[in-house]
Design a protein around this motif. Sequence first.
Motif, PDB file in Angstrom:
ATOM      1  N   GLU A 149       1.280  -0.889   0.218  1.00  0.00           N
ATOM      2  CA  GLU A 149       0.664  -0.219  -0.161  1.00  0.00           C
ATOM      3  C   GLU A 149       0.747   1.404   0.143  1.00  0.00           C
ATOM      4  OE1 GLU A 149      -3.838   0.513   2.947  1.00  0.00           O
ATOM      5  OE2 GLU A 149      -2.224   1.580   3.763  1.00  0.00           O
ATOM      6  N   PHE A 150       0.329   1.859  -0.477  1.00  0.00           N
ATOM      7  CA  PHE A 150       0.952   3.325  -0.590  1.00  0.00           C
ATOM      8  C   PHE A 150       0.792   5.094  -1.033  1.00  0.00           C
ATOM      9  CE2 PHE A 150       4.396   6.877  -2.299  1.00  0.00           C
ATOM     10  CZ  PHE A 150       5.214   6.263  -1.821  1.00  0.00           C
ATOM     11  N   THR A 151       0.719   6.241   0.588  1.00  0.00           N
ATOM     12  CA  THR A 151       0.294   6.898   0.582  1.00  0.00           C
ATOM     13  C   THR A 151       0.812   8.376  -0.037  1.00  0.00           C
ATOM     14  OG1 THR A 151      -1.592   5.592   2.268  1.00  0.00           O
ATOM     15  CG2 THR A 151      -1.536   8.033   2.112  1.00  0.00           C
ATOM     16  N   THR A 152      -0.049   9.048  -0.823  1.00  0.00           N
ATOM     17  CA  THR A 152       0.839   9.583  -1.290  1.00  0.00           C
ATOM     18  C   THR A 152      -0.013  11.491  -0.773  1.00  0.00           C
ATOM     19  OG1 THR A 152       1.522   8.904  -3.230  1.00  0.00           O
ATOM     20  CG2 THR A 152       1.580  11.372  -3.260  1.00  0.00           C
ATOM     21  N   PHE A 195       2.920   4.155  -9.316  1.00  0.00           N
ATOM     22  CA  PHE A 195       4.251   3.781  -9.677  1.00  0.00           C
ATOM     23  C   PHE A 195       4.974   2.602  -7.941  1.00  0.00           C
ATOM     24  CE2 PHE A 195       8.790   4.197  -9.389  1.00  0.00           C
ATOM     25  CZ  PHE A 195       9.026   3.198 -10.386  1.00  0.00           C
ATOM     26  N   ASN A 196       4.970   3.279  -6.812  1.00  0.00           N
ATOM     27  CA  ASN A 196       5.081   3.468  -5.915  1.00  0.00           C
ATOM     28  C   ASN A 196       4.952   1.712  -5.500  1.00  0.00           C
ATOM     29  OD1 ASN A 196       7.464   5.102  -4.671  1.00  0.00           O
ATOM     30  ND2 ASN A 196       6.266   5.830  -5.810  1.00  0.00           N
ATOM     31  N   GLN A 205      -8.532   4.813  -4.311  1.00  0.00           N
ATOM     32  CA  GLN A 205      -8.940   6.048  -3.742  1.00  0.00           C
ATOM     33  C   GLN A 205      -8.504   7.495  -3.372  1.00  0.00           C
ATOM     34  OE1 GLN A 205     -10.168   4.629   0.348  1.00  0.00           O
ATOM     35  NE2 GLN A 205      -8.429   3.645   0.890  1.00  0.00           N
ATOM     36  N   ILE A 206      -9.106   8.613  -3.414  1.00  0.00           N
ATOM     37  CA  ILE A 206      -9.119   9.598  -3.022  1.00  0.00           C
ATOM     38  C   ILE A 206      -9.343   9.826  -1.392  1.00  0.00           C
ATOM     39  CG2 ILE A 206      -9.725  12.109  -4.042  1.00  0.00           C
ATOM     40  CD1 ILE A 206      -8.203  10.012  -5.700  1.00  0.00           C
ATOM     41  N   LEU A 207      -8.832  10.261  -0.317  1.00  0.00           N
ATOM     42  CA  LEU A 207      -8.499  10.463   0.734  1.00  0.00           C
ATOM     43  C   LEU A 207      -8.731  11.642   0.458  1.00  0.00           C
ATOM     44  CD1 LEU A 207      -6.396   7.857   2.404  1.00  0.00           C
ATOM     45  CD2 LEU A 207      -9.104   7.784   1.656  1.00  0.00           C
ATOM     46  N   GLU A 208      -9.784  12.471   0.309  1.00  0.00           N
ATOM     47  CA  GLU A 208      -9.579  13.912   0.418  1.00  0.00           C
ATOM     48  C   GLU A 208      -9.782  14.650   1.101  1.00  0.00           C
ATOM     49  OE1 GLU A 208     -12.808  17.369  -2.310  1.00  0.00           O
ATOM     50  OE2 GLU A 208     -13.034  15.480  -2.035  1.00  0.00           O
ATOM     51  N   LYS A 237      -5.256  13.021   0.698  1.00  0.00           N
ATOM     52  CA  LYS A 237      -4.270  11.993   0.422  1.00  0.00           C
ATOM     53  C   LYS A 237      -5.042  11.339  -0.691  1.00  0.00           C
ATOM     54  CE  LYS A 237      -1.725  12.005   5.017  1.00  0.00           C
ATOM     55  NZ  LYS A 237      -1.594  11.110   5.828  1.00  0.00           N
ATOM     56  N   ILE A 238      -4.225  10.750  -1.685  1.00  0.00           N
ATOM     57  CA  ILE A 238      -4.233   9.579  -1.949  1.00  0.00           C
ATOM     58  C   ILE A 238      -3.840   8.492  -1.832  1.00  0.00           C
ATOM     59  CG2 ILE A 238      -4.886  10.833  -4.284  1.00  0.00           C
ATOM     60  CD1 ILE A 238      -2.277   9.959  -5.745  1.00  0.00           C
ATOM     61  N   GLN A 239      -4.404   7.076  -2.157  1.00  0.00           N
ATOM     62  CA  GLN A 239      -3.958   5.654  -2.122  1.00  0.00           C
ATOM     63  C   GLN A 239      -4.186   4.754  -2.672  1.00  0.00           C
ATOM     64  OE1 GLN A 239      -5.944   3.642   2.022  1.00  0.00           O
ATOM     65  NE2 GLN A 239      -3.743   4.805   2.817  1.00  0.00           N
TER      66      GLN A 239
END
Length: 263
Positions: free
Chosen positions: A48-51, A129-130, A186-189, A193-195
């Motif tokens: 899982e990757f969160t940005t 990508f990550n 998903q968009i964690l508005e 963040k996005i994940q």
Amino acid sequence: MQQVWQNLKKPIRNSLKYTKALVKGYPFHYANQQEPNALDRYSHKWTEFTTSIPDRGTSEIRANRIWNLKLAAERIHCLNLAPQKIFSFSDRIGNPTKSKGFREAPVFVNGQVLVDAGGGLCLIATNIFNTLLYGGCEILERHCHSIDAYGESRFYPLGQDAAVAYGYKDLIIRNHSYIPLQLRFQILEQEGKIQSSLWGTIPNPYIIRVESQVIEQIKHPDPQYLAGWITKTSRYVKKEIDRLSPWKCDYEAISLYQPCAKS
């Protein structure tokens, strides 16, 4: 005459880009099945990757960025990646034009930060990508950004971003394992963040290690410019059942970021 050439340049480039992918056989294996009702089948989280979503620009620019992210998310969430199936960002999202509902937001073009339809999509490309990099998938095509426009506030480790530009730069990754996978997004508005996450029908049989290191800093004589960088990213893999075995490097990439003016 120049305008005529400019009008022809993009469709010619798009056609050439697709032809190159076709020669490699990629389009025959593009993943296109989204199954939101099959979550139970993919019950093992691989990675899982969160940005964080950059909080820059006017209120309109920020709203447009979120809009574009949500529009793209609809075309990615719960995408099945069966063995040997390929994720292509350009194939899933298409050409992000205004006629397709995308709005203007920041993009990087020729070392500059501009505004164009579909701005903000590189955020999704970098995030996915990550997730797939740490998931052990085969990286077939990935491009870094031309500049490090965010400097120390960048939303990715240097060498681990992914730039996309329809008909020019794509993110193409294959599930080269024998295990069916599903990509969720998903968009964690509210959290800004996005994940994305990668799920399999069985646990991940591999241990993954990713290392990115700066090889060189490229300084600009003007102090109003952000530095450029040359980085090297490597991925090392070994089987979970054989933890004492040596690491095997199965991916290596050099990324070049040119110096740029502070924005």
